[in-house]
Design an enzyme around this catalytic site. Structure first.
Site, mmCIF file in Angstrom:
data_model
loop_
_atom_site.group_PDB
_atom_site.id
_atom_site.type_symbol
_atom_site.label_atom_id
_atom_site.label_comp_id
_atom_site.label_asym_id
_atom_site.label_seq_id
_atom_site.Cartn_x
_atom_site.Cartn_y
_atom_site.Cartn_z
ATOM 1 N N HIS A 126 0.873 -1.176 0.000
ATOM 2 C CA HIS A 126 0.000 0.000 0.000
ATOM 3 C C HIS A 126 0.915 1.233 0.000
ATOM 4 O O HIS A 126 2.045 1.175 0.494
ATOM 5 C CB HIS A 126 -0.822 -0.052 1.291
ATOM 6 C CG HIS A 126 -1.887 0.981 1.429
ATOM 7 N ND1 HIS A 126 -1.616 2.260 1.840
ATOM 8 C CD2 HIS A 126 -3.226 0.920 1.234
ATOM 9 C CE1 HIS A 126 -2.757 2.938 1.897
ATOM 10 N NE2 HIS A 126 -3.740 2.157 1.532
ATOM 11 N N ASP A 203 3.272 -4.495 8.043
ATOM 12 C CA ASP A 203 2.048 -3.705 7.890
ATOM 13 C C ASP A 203 0.876 -4.664 8.075
ATOM 14 O O ASP A 203 0.591 -5.486 7.209
ATOM 15 C CB ASP A 203 2.041 -3.065 6.493
ATOM 16 C CG ASP A 203 0.729 -2.371 6.180
ATOM 17 O OD1 ASP A 203 -0.240 -2.532 6.946
ATOM 18 O OD2 ASP A 203 0.662 -1.679 5.148
ATOM 19 N N GLN A 206 -4.340 -5.102 6.844
ATOM 20 C CA GLN A 206 -5.277 -6.144 6.415
ATOM 21 C C GLN A 206 -5.130 -7.393 7.288
ATOM 22 O O GLN A 206 -6.108 -8.086 7.558
ATOM 23 C CB GLN A 206 -5.044 -6.520 4.941
ATOM 24 C CG GLN A 206 -5.253 -5.383 3.959
ATOM 25 C CD GLN A 206 -6.696 -4.886 3.908
ATOM 26 O OE1 GLN A 206 -7.645 -5.644 4.115
ATOM 27 N NE2 GLN A 206 -6.867 -3.600 3.655
ATOM 28 N N LYS A 229 -10.251 -0.953 10.654
ATOM 29 C CA LYS A 229 -10.339 -2.136 9.787
ATOM 30 C C LYS A 229 -10.650 -3.398 10.593
ATOM 31 O O LYS A 229 -10.883 -4.456 10.014
ATOM 32 C CB LYS A 229 -9.040 -2.323 9.005
ATOM 33 C CG LYS A 229 -8.831 -1.232 7.950
ATOM 34 C CD LYS A 229 -7.732 -1.610 7.010
ATOM 35 C CE LYS A 229 -7.095 -0.412 6.346
ATOM 36 N NZ LYS A 229 -7.839 0.064 5.185
ATOM 37 N N CYS A 367 -4.862 2.428 -3.744
ATOM 38 C CA CYS A 367 -3.705 2.962 -3.000
ATOM 39 C C CYS A 367 -2.482 2.069 -3.181
ATOM 40 O O CYS A 367 -1.693 1.883 -2.239
ATOM 41 C CB CYS A 367 -3.996 3.121 -1.510
ATOM 42 S SG CYS A 367 -5.182 4.392 -1.160
HETATM 43 N N1 PMP Z 1 -1.646 -0.803 4.495
HETATM 44 C C1 PMP Z 1 -2.579 -1.596 3.956
HETATM 45 C C2 PMP Z 1 -2.198 -2.970 3.479
HETATM 46 C C3 PMP Z 1 -3.894 -1.136 3.844
HETATM 47 O O1 PMP Z 1 -4.827 -1.925 3.317
HETATM 48 C C4 PMP Z 1 -4.214 0.164 4.323
HETATM 49 C C5 PMP Z 1 -5.618 0.715 4.214
HETATM 50 N N2 PMP Z 1 -6.245 0.445 3.007
HETATM 51 C C6 PMP Z 1 -3.198 0.929 4.896
HETATM 52 C C7 PMP Z 1 -1.938 0.412 4.956
HETATM 53 C C8 PMP Z 1 -3.465 2.295 5.435
HETATM 54 O O2 PMP Z 1 -4.329 2.241 6.538
HETATM 55 P P1 PMP Z 1 -4.886 3.590 7.188
HETATM 56 O O3 PMP Z 1 -5.452 4.381 6.049
HETATM 57 O O4 PMP Z 1 -5.931 3.114 8.144
HETATM 58 O O5 PMP Z 1 -3.752 4.279 7.836
#
Ligand code: PMP
Length: 408
Positions: A126, A203, A206, A229, A367
């Site tokens: 991401h 990270d 997910q 999430k 993203c």
């Molecule tokens: N890493 C991953 C794998 C994600 O799926 C996401 C959110 N889609 C993020 C980071 C970022 O999370 P947040 O916007 O809650 O900071």
């Protein structure tokens, strides 16, 4: 309360948002990868705090301040147990995954990264796990190296060893790809990096939703995730880091609550975890997150995972049966989400038509532009499932896709 897979209505009834109609149709919510919905217990916990118990933590000695402080620290302990951290002060509350990664990129980067050093990320990250490292590398004159993934969606872990050099300072990798659904072999990656004395950030944005983590078992040095999430509120997240690293790293932000003493001549910092929690913390969010984790803990985790896998398998089989649909990410170990494109139909059109049918999916670059670049696409459509989704909902979605195809 225990979850019985045979009665989906029982689990769904905890999530009031799921029973509404959108655009005149029963809501089918397949955007859980972006944010998951909240059970009533989380909504109630937040409402109770706002309506009868709000007091700033770690400051006042009045009843409400003390109640909030106690509950905030209890939430930290709930998080500690959820990820099996050794110590509760290894759990830092942040604003979310992005905030946690930026904290490490800045603080760890200040302490350990200098010109000529290297950080290794992966091609399936991401943007949150790419851009903060690029910014760090730009600041320090360091280099960002990228571990690729195969077309199947599997990470080329076999190449990691050769990518690591004496200049490598950190390996950062997603537990589960938010586009491909791939569940990465985190423990194996940690083992390879640790053999060369390199810390690993995971990270878990997910991963925390689809199965969670045992940070001691995987051995990772940092683990970040977002409350929203995993059925908790927005604006709250967690950074787990090993005590030794947190002790050595400098504070990321300065302000109230992260200090022991302040004078114009010298400031001394608070002990962990407060050294990294400057300013009024999102204590209501943290308590809400604690409630969300307690809710998850009250369910049968094995059954939840089984339900997600059942949904994934059904969705994949249904998509494969439609001509002109390409699925991206076919790893053997995959979480409950499917990203795909429809030949000659723009991803935004697909999502827009589905929305008219009450079906919420994500579309665009998700993203993760490097993943789009890997497949030469400008975007995809993603359906991401949670345990409260049903086979019937998948059938509604698939009928919607067939309609998109005939319309376009
Ligand atoms: N890493 C991953 C794998 C994600 O799926 C996401 C959110 N889609 C993020 C980071 C970022 O999370 P947040 O916007 O809650 O900071």
């Amino acid at each position: 309360m225990t979850y019985e897979p045979s009665t989906m209505n029982t689990i769904r009834s905890h999530f009031p948002i799921l029973s509404q109609t959108v655009n005149g149709k029963p809501l089918v919510y397949f955007d859980n990868g972006a944010t998951a919905q909240k059970p009533q217990v989380v909504i109630d916990a937040i409402n109770e705090l706002h309506s009868s118990l709000n007091g700033n933590i770690h400051r006042g000695i009045h009843y409400m301040a003390e109640q909030c402080t106690e509950r905030y620290e209890a939430a930290r302990e709930t998080v500690r147990a959820y990820i099996n951290a050794a110590k509760s002060h290894e759990v830092i509350f942040t604003a979310g995954t992005t905030a946690g990664i930026n904290l490490v990129a800045f603080s760890f980067g200040e302490k350990y990264v200098t010109a000529g050093d290297e950080i290794i990320t992966t091609e399936m990250e991401h943007h949150s796990n790419v851009v903060p490292w690029q910014m760090l590398c730009n600041r320090k004159g360091a280099t960002l190296k990228v571990l690729p993934f195969a077309d199947s969606g599997e990470l080329r872990v076999d190449l990691l060893s050769s990518l690591i050099s004496p200049k490598t300072k950190l390996v950062t990798v997603t537990q589960i790809s938010n586009v491909l659904g791939t569940i990465n072999p985190i423990a194996e990656i940690v083992k390879i990096a640790h053999a060369r004395h390199i810390p690993v950030l995971v990270d878990g944005a997910q991963g925390a939703q689809h199965g969670g983590v045992d940070v001691q078992q995987t051995g990772c040095d940092f683990y970040v995730f977002s409350g929203h999430k995993i059925y908790g509120p927005t604006g709250i997240g967690v950074l787990y880091a090993k005590e030794k690293l947190l002790e050595e790293m400098p504070p990321y932000q300065g302000g109230g609550d992260m200090v022991k003493t302040v004078s114009f001549a010298k400031t001394t910092y608070a002990d962990l975890p407060y050294k990294f929690e400057a300013g009024t913390a999102n204590y209501i969010g943290a308590i809400g997150l604690g409630a969300a984790i307690s809710f998850i803990n009250s369910l049968n985790k094995k059954e939840l995972r089984k339900q997600e896998q059942t949904l994934l398998q059904h969705a994949t089989a249904q998509l494969r049966a439609i001509d002109g649909i390409n699925i991206y990410g076919n790893a053997s170990n995959k979480a409950g989400l499917v990203s795909f494109s429809m030949e000659r139909i723009h991803h935004l059109d697909v999502a827009q038509i589905l929305d008219k049918l009450g079906v919420a999916v994500r579309s665009g670059t998700l993203c993760a532009e490097p993943v789009m670049q890997h497949y030469g696409l400008t975007g995809m459509v993603r359906a991401s499932f949670a345990f409260y989704n049903t086979i019937e909902e998948i059938n509604v979605w698939v009928e919607g896709l067939k309609r998109v195809k005939s319309m376009m």
